[in-house]
Design a protein around this motif. Sequence first.
Motif, PDB file in Angstrom:
ATOM      1  N   PRO A  68      10.951  41.263  45.529  1.00 22.86           N
ATOM      2  CA  PRO A  68      10.520  42.332  46.919  1.00 22.86           C
ATOM      3  C   PRO A  68      11.696  41.736  48.341  1.00 22.86           C
ATOM      4  CG  PRO A  68       9.248  42.070  46.249  1.00 22.86           C
ATOM      5  CD  PRO A  68       9.143  41.646  45.497  1.00 22.86           C
ATOM      6  N   ASN A  69      10.892  40.232  48.180  1.00 21.07           N
ATOM      7  CA  ASN A  69      11.787  39.371  49.769  1.00 21.07           C
ATOM      8  C   ASN A  69      12.271  38.441  49.319  1.00 21.07           C
ATOM      9  OD1 ASN A  69      11.931  39.372  52.404  1.00 21.07           O
ATOM     10  ND2 ASN A  69      10.536  38.346  52.875  1.00 21.07           N
ATOM     11  N   ALA A  70      11.830  38.093  47.536  1.00 23.53           N
ATOM     12  CA  ALA A  70      12.524  36.823  47.547  1.00 23.53           C
ATOM     13  C   ALA A  70      13.688  36.395  46.006  1.00 23.53           C
ATOM     14  CB  ALA A  70      11.484  35.895  47.293  1.00 23.53           C
ATOM     15  N   LEU A  71      13.697  35.646  45.643  1.00 15.18           N
ATOM     16  CA  LEU A  71      14.005  35.172  44.792  1.00 15.18           C
ATOM     17  C   LEU A  71      13.443  34.084  43.845  1.00 15.18           C
ATOM     18  CD1 LEU A  71      17.883  34.167  43.527  1.00 15.18           C
ATOM     19  CD2 LEU A  71      15.783  33.255  42.632  1.00 15.18           C
ATOM     20  N   TYR A  72      12.497  34.614  42.599  1.00 17.49           N
ATOM     21  CA  TYR A  72      12.135  33.069  42.098  1.00 17.49           C
ATOM     22  C   TYR A  72      12.573  32.932  41.441  1.00 17.49           C
ATOM     23  CZ  TYR A  72       7.834  31.821  39.297  1.00 17.49           C
ATOM     24  OH  TYR A  72       7.316  31.080  38.717  1.00 17.49           O
ATOM     25  N   PHE A  73      12.361  31.300  40.965  1.00 19.83           N
ATOM     26  CA  PHE A  73      13.190  31.297  40.088  1.00 19.83           C
ATOM     27  C   PHE A  73      12.599  29.934  39.065  1.00 19.83           C
ATOM     28  CE2 PHE A  73      13.743  27.475  43.204  1.00 19.83           C
ATOM     29  CZ  PHE A  73      13.333  26.563  42.570  1.00 19.83           C
ATOM     30  N   SER A  74      12.584  29.684  37.594  1.00 25.79           N
ATOM     31  CA  SER A  74      11.261  29.123  36.871  1.00 25.79           C
ATOM     32  C   SER A  74      12.206  28.443  35.639  1.00 25.79           C
ATOM     33  CB  SER A  74      10.578  29.934  36.774  1.00 25.79           C
ATOM     34  OG  SER A  74      11.350  31.251  35.291  1.00 25.79           O
ATOM     35  N   ARG A  75      11.644  27.151  34.871  1.00 30.78           N
ATOM     36  CA  ARG A  75      12.208  26.677  33.893  1.00 30.78           C
ATOM     37  C   ARG A  75      13.818  25.996  34.389  1.00 30.78           C
ATOM     38  NH1 ARG A  75       7.969  26.499  31.265  1.00 30.78           N
ATOM     39  NH2 ARG A  75       7.849  28.287  29.976  1.00 30.78           N
ATOM     40  N   LEU A  76      13.696  25.456  35.498  1.00 27.47           N
ATOM     41  CA  LEU A  76      14.890  24.766  36.231  1.00 27.47           C
ATOM     42  C   LEU A  76      15.334  23.569  34.886  1.00 27.47           C
ATOM     43  CD1 LEU A  76      16.111  24.459  39.285  1.00 27.47           C
ATOM     44  CD2 LEU A  76      16.485  22.454  37.966  1.00 27.47           C
ATOM     45  N   ALA A 105      14.574  36.527  51.171  1.00 23.31           N
ATOM     46  CA  ALA A 105      14.036  35.350  52.628  1.00 23.31           C
ATOM     47  C   ALA A 105      13.523  34.525  51.990  1.00 23.31           C
ATOM     48  CB  ALA A 105      12.782  35.924  53.483  1.00 23.31           C
ATOM     49  N   PHE A 106      13.174  34.483  50.858  1.00 23.88           N
ATOM     50  CA  PHE A 106      12.827  33.252  50.281  1.00 23.88           C
ATOM     51  C   PHE A 106      13.153  33.086  48.636  1.00 23.88           C
ATOM     52  CE2 PHE A 106       9.301  35.166  53.007  1.00 23.88           C
ATOM     53  CZ  PHE A 106       9.347  34.242  53.557  1.00 23.88           C
ATOM     54  N   LEU A 107      12.994  31.567  48.641  1.00 28.13           N
ATOM     55  CA  LEU A 107      12.981  31.118  47.425  1.00 28.13           C
ATOM     56  C   LEU A 107      11.592  30.070  46.993  1.00 28.13           C
ATOM     57  CD1 LEU A 107      16.070  28.673  46.429  1.00 28.13           C
ATOM     58  CD2 LEU A 107      15.937  30.719  45.780  1.00 28.13           C
ATOM     59  N   GLN A 108      11.162  31.200  46.187  1.00 34.70           N
ATOM     60  CA  GLN A 108      10.028  30.949  45.056  1.00 34.70           C
ATOM     61  C   GLN A 108       9.807  30.340  43.615  1.00 34.70           C
ATOM     62  OE1 GLN A 108       8.286  34.497  45.590  1.00 34.70           O
ATOM     63  NE2 GLN A 108       7.359  34.110  47.431  1.00 34.70           N
ATOM     64  N   CYS A 109       8.979  28.681  43.497  1.00 31.97           N
ATOM     65  CA  CYS A 109       8.650  28.411  42.293  1.00 31.97           C
ATOM     66  C   CYS A 109       7.954  28.183  42.196  1.00 31.97           C
ATOM     67  CB  CYS A 109      10.030  27.583  42.004  1.00 31.97           C
ATOM     68  SG  CYS A 109       9.809  26.211  43.542  1.00 31.97           S
ATOM     69  N   LYS A 110       7.165  27.590  40.662  1.00 27.06           N
ATOM     70  CA  LYS A 110       5.427  27.679  40.990  1.00 27.06           C
ATOM     71  C   LYS A 110       6.297  26.098  40.035  1.00 27.06           C
ATOM     72  CE  LYS A 110       3.541  31.661  40.537  1.00 27.06           C
ATOM     73  NZ  LYS A 110       1.729  32.723  40.553  1.00 27.06           N
ATOM     74  N   ALA A 144      -3.559  23.439  36.660  1.00 24.48           N
ATOM     75  CA  ALA A 144      -3.571  23.553  37.896  1.00 24.48           C
ATOM     76  C   ALA A 144      -1.630  24.093  38.732  1.00 24.48           C
ATOM     77  CB  ALA A 144      -3.942  22.236  38.683  1.00 24.48           C
ATOM     78  N   ILE A 145      -1.745  24.523  38.837  1.00 22.08           N
ATOM     79  CA  ILE A 145      -0.029  24.334  39.465  1.00 22.08           C
ATOM     80  C   ILE A 145       0.197  24.795  41.051  1.00 22.08           C
ATOM     81  CG2 ILE A 145       0.812  25.642  37.818  1.00 22.08           C
ATOM     82  CD1 ILE A 145       1.138  28.626  39.000  1.00 22.08           C
ATOM     83  N   VAL A 146       0.956  24.661  41.695  1.00 23.13           N
ATOM     84  CA  VAL A 146       1.527  25.172  42.906  1.00 23.13           C
ATOM     85  C   VAL A 146       2.338  26.136  43.218  1.00 23.13           C
ATOM     86  CG1 VAL A 146       0.352  23.137  43.672  1.00 23.13           C
ATOM     87  CG2 VAL A 146       2.673  22.609  43.362  1.00 23.13           C
ATOM     88  N   SER A 147       2.727  26.775  43.764  1.00 19.45           N
ATOM     89  CA  SER A 147       3.669  27.732  43.776  1.00 19.45           C
ATOM     90  C   SER A 147       4.466  27.199  45.384  1.00 19.45           C
ATOM     91  CB  SER A 147       2.834  28.919  44.498  1.00 19.45           C
ATOM     92  OG  SER A 147       2.535  29.767  42.963  1.00 19.45           O
ATOM     93  N   MET A 148       5.510  27.220  45.271  1.00 14.95           N
ATOM     94  CA  MET A 148       6.007  26.242  46.406  1.00 14.95           C
ATOM     95  C   MET A 148       7.504  27.264  46.860  1.00 14.95           C
ATOM     96  SD  MET A 148       6.800  22.868  45.157  1.00 14.95           S
ATOM     97  CE  MET A 148       7.072  21.824  46.498  1.00 14.95           C
ATOM     98  N   GLU A 149       7.498  27.620  48.239  1.00 17.28           N
ATOM     99  CA  GLU A 149       8.033  28.268  48.870  1.00 17.28           C
ATOM    100  C   GLU A 149       9.183  27.542  49.670  1.00 17.28           C
ATOM    101  OE1 GLU A 149       7.058  32.918  49.437  1.00 17.28           O
ATOM    102  OE2 GLU A 149       6.663  31.647  51.852  1.00 17.28           O
ATOM    103  N   LYS A 150      10.894  28.227  49.767  1.00 14.89           N
ATOM    104  CA  LYS A 150      11.775  27.713  50.874  1.00 14.89           C
ATOM    105  C   LYS A 150      12.059  29.236  51.296  1.00 14.89           C
ATOM    106  CE  LYS A 150      15.943  25.847  51.193  1.00 14.89           C
ATOM    107  NZ  LYS A 150      16.838  24.712  50.871  1.00 14.89           N
ATOM    108  N   ILE A 151      12.100  28.772  52.631  1.00 12.17           N
ATOM    109  CA  ILE A 151      12.574  30.066  53.815  1.00 12.17           C
ATOM    110  C   ILE A 151      14.074  30.147  53.306  1.00 12.17           C
ATOM    111  CG2 ILE A 151      12.741  31.073  56.632  1.00 12.17           C
ATOM    112  CD1 ILE A 151       9.896  29.686  56.832  1.00 12.17           C
ATOM    113  N   ILE A 152      14.818  30.671  53.639  1.00 11.09           N
ATOM    114  CA  ILE A 152      16.669  30.801  53.912  1.00 11.09           C
ATOM    115  C   ILE A 152      17.283  31.305  54.669  1.00 11.09           C
ATOM    116  CG2 ILE A 152      16.881  29.539  51.280  1.00 11.09           C
ATOM    117  CD1 ILE A 152      17.113  33.082  50.618  1.00 11.09           C
ATOM    118  N   GLN A 153      18.230  31.385  55.222  1.00 13.54           N
ATOM    119  CA  GLN A 153      18.752  31.748  56.250  1.00 13.54           C
ATOM    120  C   GLN A 153      19.946  31.565  56.296  1.00 13.54           C
ATOM    121  OE1 GLN A 153      16.675  30.828  59.827  1.00 13.54           O
ATOM    122  NE2 GLN A 153      14.959  29.310  59.297  1.00 13.54           N
TER     123      GLN A 153
END
Length: 153
Positions: A68-76, A105-110, A144-153
Amino acid sequence: MFNYHLTASEALPIMLAAFERYKEDPQPSSALKETIESLEQELENGVYCIGYQLEDELVAMSKYKWMPNALYFSRLSVLPSYQRRGIASKLVDELARMALAQHKAFLQCKVRKSEAGNIALYTKLGFTITTEELYTNLNGEVMAIVSMEKIIQ
């Protein structure tokens, strides 16, 4: 050059080659269990694959999906012989450009919490850790994983 609509048969070999280094980990990456069929099913259900080509060779890829408010990416994934050349950064920059064009508003990954190098890369690219959690992967292992986010403008 970017390829915005990779097929499963184009994307999977890049992913498997890049994740091969996790094969001998105490908790091998579940990426190594992905198949053409499993990736095709994801592609039919709202996941896309972007690729990066140098000349005529596909050397990197990432899955992504619109949230809804982000692009989530994985397996880069970058082929091992092309790593440490800034290609992952180019892919992330392109994903950010795409997200911005869609007013996200965001990029997201784990990322695995144990992958200090990957966390450092994403931090260098402007991501911050937003949450930490335990996750059960496709192998049925808890990690254990971390969720990471980058604000994009």
